[in-house]
Write an enzyme that holds these catalytic residues in place. Structure first.
Site, PDB file in Angstrom:
ATOM      1  N   GLU A  50       0.738  -1.254   0.193  1.00  0.00           N
ATOM      2  CA  GLU A  50       0.020  -0.102  -0.099  1.00  0.00           C
ATOM      3  C   GLU A  50       0.729   1.229  -0.128  1.00  0.00           C
ATOM      4  OE1 GLU A  50      -1.513   0.266   4.465  1.00  0.00           O
ATOM      5  OE2 GLU A  50      -1.420  -1.846   3.611  1.00  0.00           O
ATOM      6  N   LYS A  75       2.807   4.413   0.877  1.00  0.00           N
ATOM      7  CA  LYS A  75       3.060   5.110   2.344  1.00  0.00           C
ATOM      8  C   LYS A  75       2.976   6.418   2.079  1.00  0.00           C
ATOM      9  CE  LYS A  75       7.140   5.180   5.402  1.00  0.00           C
ATOM     10  NZ  LYS A  75       7.323   6.605   5.671  1.00  0.00           N
ATOM     11  N   ASP A  87       2.515  10.334   3.316  1.00  0.00           N
ATOM     12  CA  ASP A  87       3.597  11.215   3.801  1.00  0.00           C
ATOM     13  C   ASP A  87       2.986  12.339   4.552  1.00  0.00           C
ATOM     14  OD1 ASP A  87       6.045  12.437   4.155  1.00  0.00           O
ATOM     15  OD2 ASP A  87       6.258  13.632   2.144  1.00  0.00           O
ATOM     16  N   TYR A 135      -4.411   3.656   8.504  1.00  0.00           N
ATOM     17  CA  TYR A 135      -3.770   2.433   8.009  1.00  0.00           C
ATOM     18  C   TYR A 135      -3.732   1.306   8.796  1.00  0.00           C
ATOM     19  CZ  TYR A 135       0.315   4.516  10.075  1.00  0.00           C
ATOM     20  OH  TYR A 135       1.311   5.044  11.098  1.00  0.00           O
ATOM     21  N   LYS A 173      11.166   2.847  -0.337  1.00  0.00           N
ATOM     22  CA  LYS A 173      11.099   4.583  -0.590  1.00  0.00           C
ATOM     23  C   LYS A 173      11.330   4.468  -1.795  1.00  0.00           C
ATOM     24  CE  LYS A 173      10.969   6.078   3.595  1.00  0.00           C
ATOM     25  NZ  LYS A 173      11.751   6.735   4.503  1.00  0.00           N
ATOM     26  N   CYS A 219      23.700  44.634   1.941  1.00  0.00           N
ATOM     27  CA  CYS A 219      22.415  44.322   1.916  1.00  0.00           C
ATOM     28  C   CYS A 219      21.566  44.626   0.873  1.00  0.00           C
ATOM     29  CB  CYS A 219      21.699  44.633   3.429  1.00  0.00           C
ATOM     30  SG  CYS A 219      19.867  44.451   3.331  1.00  0.00           S
ATOM     31  N   CYS A 229      18.742  47.429   2.168  1.00  0.00           N
ATOM     32  CA  CYS A 229      19.292  48.809   3.140  1.00  0.00           C
ATOM     33  C   CYS A 229      20.636  49.317   2.580  1.00  0.00           C
ATOM     34  CB  CYS A 229      18.984  48.362   4.330  1.00  0.00           C
ATOM     35  SG  CYS A 229      20.406  47.422   5.310  1.00  0.00           S
ATOM     36  N   CYS A 262      22.542  40.783   7.173  1.00  0.00           N
ATOM     37  CA  CYS A 262      22.306  42.135   7.323  1.00  0.00           C
ATOM     38  C   CYS A 262      22.506  42.514   8.533  1.00  0.00           C
ATOM     39  CB  CYS A 262      21.333  42.587   6.529  1.00  0.00           C
ATOM     40  SG  CYS A 262      20.701  44.536   7.074  1.00  0.00           S
ATOM     41  N   CYS A 305      17.452  47.887   9.067  1.00  0.00           N
ATOM     42  CA  CYS A 305      17.133  47.539   7.937  1.00  0.00           C
ATOM     43  C   CYS A 305      15.536  47.309   7.592  1.00  0.00           C
ATOM     44  CB  CYS A 305      17.810  46.126   7.723  1.00  0.00           C
ATOM     45  SG  CYS A 305      17.271  45.439   6.152  1.00  0.00           S
TER      46      CYS A 305
HETATM   47  P1  AMP Z   1       9.293   6.141   9.245  1.00  0.00           P
HETATM   48  O1  AMP Z   1       8.825   7.307   9.844  1.00  0.00           O
HETATM   49  O2  AMP Z   1      10.092   6.482   7.706  1.00  0.00           O
HETATM   50  O3  AMP Z   1      10.035   5.159  10.013  1.00  0.00           O
HETATM   51  O4  AMP Z   1       8.147   5.277   8.410  1.00  0.00           O
HETATM   52  C1  AMP Z   1       7.080   4.896   9.316  1.00  0.00           C
HETATM   53  C2  AMP Z   1       5.854   5.490   9.354  1.00  0.00           C
HETATM   54  O5  AMP Z   1       5.165   5.693   8.117  1.00  0.00           O
HETATM   55  C3  AMP Z   1       4.949   5.186  10.282  1.00  0.00           C
HETATM   56  O6  AMP Z   1       5.132   5.571  11.755  1.00  0.00           O
HETATM   57  C4  AMP Z   1       3.424   5.737   9.436  1.00  0.00           C
HETATM   58  O7  AMP Z   1       3.318   7.060  10.172  1.00  0.00           O
HETATM   59  C5  AMP Z   1       3.889   5.903   8.206  1.00  0.00           C
HETATM   60  N1  AMP Z   1       3.111   5.322   7.395  1.00  0.00           N
HETATM   61  C6  AMP Z   1       2.539   6.024   6.029  1.00  0.00           C
HETATM   62  N2  AMP Z   1       1.744   5.288   5.468  1.00  0.00           N
HETATM   63  C7  AMP Z   1       1.737   4.123   5.925  1.00  0.00           C
HETATM   64  C8  AMP Z   1       1.071   2.930   5.752  1.00  0.00           C
HETATM   65  N3  AMP Z   1       0.287   2.704   4.711  1.00  0.00           N
HETATM   66  N4  AMP Z   1       1.217   1.833   6.453  1.00  0.00           N
HETATM   67  C9  AMP Z   1       2.041   2.091   7.762  1.00  0.00           C
HETATM   68  N5  AMP Z   1       2.650   3.301   7.903  1.00  0.00           N
HETATM   69  C10 AMP Z   1       2.523   4.011   6.990  1.00  0.00           C
HETATM   70 ZN    ZN Z   2      19.455  45.146   5.408  1.00  0.00          ZN
END
Ligand code: AMP
Ligand code: ZN
Length: 680
Positions: free
Chosen positions: A112, A114, A116, A221, A310, A404, A407, A431, A436
């Site tokens: 699935e 990951k 962000d 998740y 990753k 700068c 100014c 600066c 400034c």
């Molecule tokens: P890291 O912070 O790089 O160690 O990655 C782990 C973190 O990925 C977990 O703590 C989650 O917050 C995040 N994460 C994002 N998507 C998922 C997913 N589908 N399943 C599990 N963890 C996830």
């Molecule tokens: Zn300045």
């Protein structure tokens, strides 16, 4: 129908609309109709306040700003994930899984995206959302329940009534992050570099109303407690969606696959990711069956049944046509690369950060160069390499200006102590002209921001005018402005001038914490500013602190490391800042910081306690017990400390201070007696 029934029905309707809108992305009624329903609900609540519960939809906007920060211990540790970067790493993971499951013939994997963002734990009990906390160090996180309630994709109620604990990711959609960043840039703030920082930063904000404006989303998740309802992770995901909980539902199931099959699923997700409205930075591979997850167990850091793959960052090449300089609040000069527009990971990029002159020097980037840019965490593009072979010889090396650009004042890279003692001696080109105009403008913007003094009528153009006309030379000058002075500025009518004056006057009653936050002391954000304000109580007292007292007071604040202490001591010790604070105090700007709430009854109520030395329990836990018993916890012994709990190896300084301030010294056993209410 009784008014209670009507109320309950309206709540259900509103939640159903929220669900369709925020989770399914499929609005069923117009915004106006939705607003009308909310208005009706508010009217019913006004007529009968006993209807209001923390989980009412009206409470989502965050009616009560949070006071202080509470820590929460996770019942099951929140682990991070081991990483994989290649097909070989994935193969290695699969081999370990198979050798860890000798008798098992079928291994099913869920692959699935990951997501962000920032990780979050949410607990529902009796069908109601009762708690939300950040990951923290995995064992103890921060309570962010109030802020999470403002996130509209999170249901406040679910049909299931057993206790469940969920893990999920708080994130912002790409479009929402762009809007937020544009706003931040307009208001003179650093934009968030990636959704992860934006989500984490937003969750920790003190003002839930501000959080609600940021349009955070959640995607769950994992089901932790309550997982015994099902026999696999994928079954839990499906069930969570049925409960109205937002989940990604993008898992690909691979049964008994080898690395090739798993990589195919990962590549599939990689190709699809730009079509998702939010950022994903990899794929998580999980063993699907709970029974097999249990057999595999955990290392000290990671689950053995999952790994995070990753994705490689995307790169683009383009020509750098210029390097411009931005002057920030503290005078720092930031080089910004101006680029020939190029498409990168779904957006057109025409500027990129170069951070500081060291980076420019180490890349040896020159004006006219062909450069490679990458998105760091997908959002802010950065110059990562120069194509030296493409040079024609006409490229121009870049040098930080000596003056700068705003100014004309001198620029220093190595600050000498005498120049700006408030800024420490980091190697940033700055600066150092305190007058400034670019710096003053940025400081005033920052001061008036919503999370600080909240003077919304003070727009960007007006601040420019005020500084350029020299009516305002520092933030304190705002409080001596007259209506006529403002009205004399271009494009300013009497009425708007009065509005500005009123808004500034109103900001006088903001808490000391907001004032401190608005000063922009390096390292001191909203939470730290509030803590500092609690230690000082009033601006008048803060102004009297000498260096030694500052260090003692600030050093005693929970969570303040040496860098923060230095930063505060340097800032307050700087004569210009000291004068500014005196000026603000004289003008009666700010009100005493309200104390964080503590239990007001309990065996330790009214006591001020410091814990030191080695104890049989974790220091944090002892602190929590003291707080729960009504006591205030301080990190140092100072005037007013009533108890010093001295564990083994207690330092002599602490004991001397206890004697000096008349604090009673007790050991852990005696503390336990006090906590249990025994008088001794
Ligand atoms: P890291 O912070 O790089 O160690 O990655 C782990 C973190 O990925 C977990 O703590 C989650 O917050 C995040 N994460 C994002 N998507 C998922 C997913 N589908 N399943 C599990 N963890 C996830
Ligand atoms: Zn300045």
């Amino acid at each position: 129908m009784t008014h209670r029934d009507r109320y309950a029905q309206l709540v259900r309707e509103i939640e159903a609309h929220n669900y369709r809108y925020y989770v399914l992305d499929d609005a069923s009624i117009s915004d106006a109709e939705f607003d009308a329903k909310m208005r009706q609900l508010r009217e019913l609540e006004q007529a009968d306040p006993s209807l209001i519960t923390p989980n009412s939809p009206t409470q989502r906007v965050g009616s009560t700003p949070r006071t202080g920060t509470t820590r929460v211990r996770h019942e099951v540790r929140m682990f991070s994930l081991d990483n994989a970067y290649s097909a070989d790493d994935v193969g290695e993971f699969l081999r370990r899984v198979h050798s860890g499951l000798p008798g098992e013939s079928v291994v099913r994997l869920s692959i699935e995206p990951k997501l962000d963002g920032g990780s979050l734990e949410v607990i529902y009990e009796n069908g109601e959302l009762t708690s939300a906390s950040t990951r923290g160090d995995g064992e103890v996180g921060e309570d962010v329940t109030e802020n999470v309630r403002t996130i509209r994709s999170v249901p406040l109620r679910i049909p299931h009534t057993g206790k469940i604990t969920l893990r999920g990711e708080v994130l912002l959609r790409r479009a929402d992050l762009e809007t937020l960043n544009e706003m931040r840039i307009r208001e003179g703030d650093e934009p968030f570099a990636n959704p992860r920082n934006a989500a984490a930063g937003s969750l920790r904000m003190l003002d839930a109303r501000e959080v609600s404006r940021r349009r955070l989303r959640i995607m769950f998740y994992q089901l932790v407690e309550g997982a015994t309802l099902h026999d696999s992770h994928s079954a839990s995901l499906k069930w969570m969606a049925e409960q109205g909980l937002p989940t990604h539902r993008l898992e690909r199931i691979v049964e008994n696959g080898d690395a090739v099959a798993v990589m195919a699923a990962i590549t599939d997700l990689d190709h699809a990711r730009h079509s998702y409205p939010y950022e994903t930075d990899g794929a998580v591979i999980k063993v699907d069956r709970y029974k097999q997850q249990e057999l595999l167990g955990f290392t000290s850091k990671f689950p053995r049944w999952a790994v995070a793959y990753k994705f490689a960052a995307e790169r683009a090449k383009t020509r750098l046509t210029d390097i411009q300089i931005q002057v920030g609040r503290t005078g720092a000069l930031t080089p910004v690369a101006i680029l020939e527009p190029v498409e990168l990971a779904g957006t057109v990029v025409s500027r990129a950060s170069l951070h500081n002159s060291d980076i420019v020097a180490s890349l040896d980037v020159r004006i006219g160069d062909i450069v490679a840019i990458e998105k760091a965490g997908e959002i802010i593009p950065q110059v990562v390499a120069v194509d030296v072979d493409a040079r024609t010889g006409r490229e121009k090396p870049f040098k930080m200006p000596d003056a700068c650009p705003e100014c004309g004042g001198p620029v220093t890279t190595k600050l000498r102590d005498a120049e700006r003692p408030d800024l420490g001696n980091e190697a940033t080109a700055r600066c150092i002209n305190r007058s400034c105009p670019a710096q003053i403008k940025a400081q005033i913007h920052y001061f008036s921001r919503r999370f600080a003094m909240d003077i919304s009528d003070l727009g960007l153009v007006l601040v420019d005018q005020l500084v350029e006309s020299k009516l305002v030379r520092d933030v304190a000058d705002l409080y001596t402005l007259t209506r006529d002075q403002i009205a004399s500025l271009e494009r300013m009518g009497e009425k708007s001038a009065q509005n500005v004056i009123d808004a500034i006057a109103k900001s006088r009653s903001r808490s000391l914490g907001r004032l401190i936050c608005g000063l922009g002391i390096p390292q001191i954000g909203q939470v730290a500013a509030k803590q500092l304000a609690e230690a000082a109580e009033t601006l008048d007292k803060l102004v009297t602190w000498q260096e030694s007292e500052t260090r003692e007071q600030v050093g005693g604040i929970f969570g303040f490391g040496p860098k923060m202490v230095d930063s505060v001591a340097q800032f307050l010790g700087d004569p210009t800042h000291h004068e500014l604070l005196k000026k603000l105090a004289k003008l009666s700007v700010s009100t005493p910081e309200p104390r964080a709430e503590v239990a007001t009854t309990g065996p330790l109520s009214g006591m001020s306690v410091c814990v030191t030395g080695v104890l049989s329990k974790k220091r944090e836990d002892v602190h929590a017990e003291i707080r729960a018993a009504g006591g205030l916890v301080h990190e140092s012994v100072k005037k007013g400390t009533t108890l010093l709990v001295a564990g083994e190896k207690t330092g002599k300084t602490k004991l001397d201070q206890a004697a000096k301030f008349g604090a009673r010294v007790i050991d852990e056993k005696e503390l336990e007696k006090l906590l249990s209410g025994e008088n001794s």
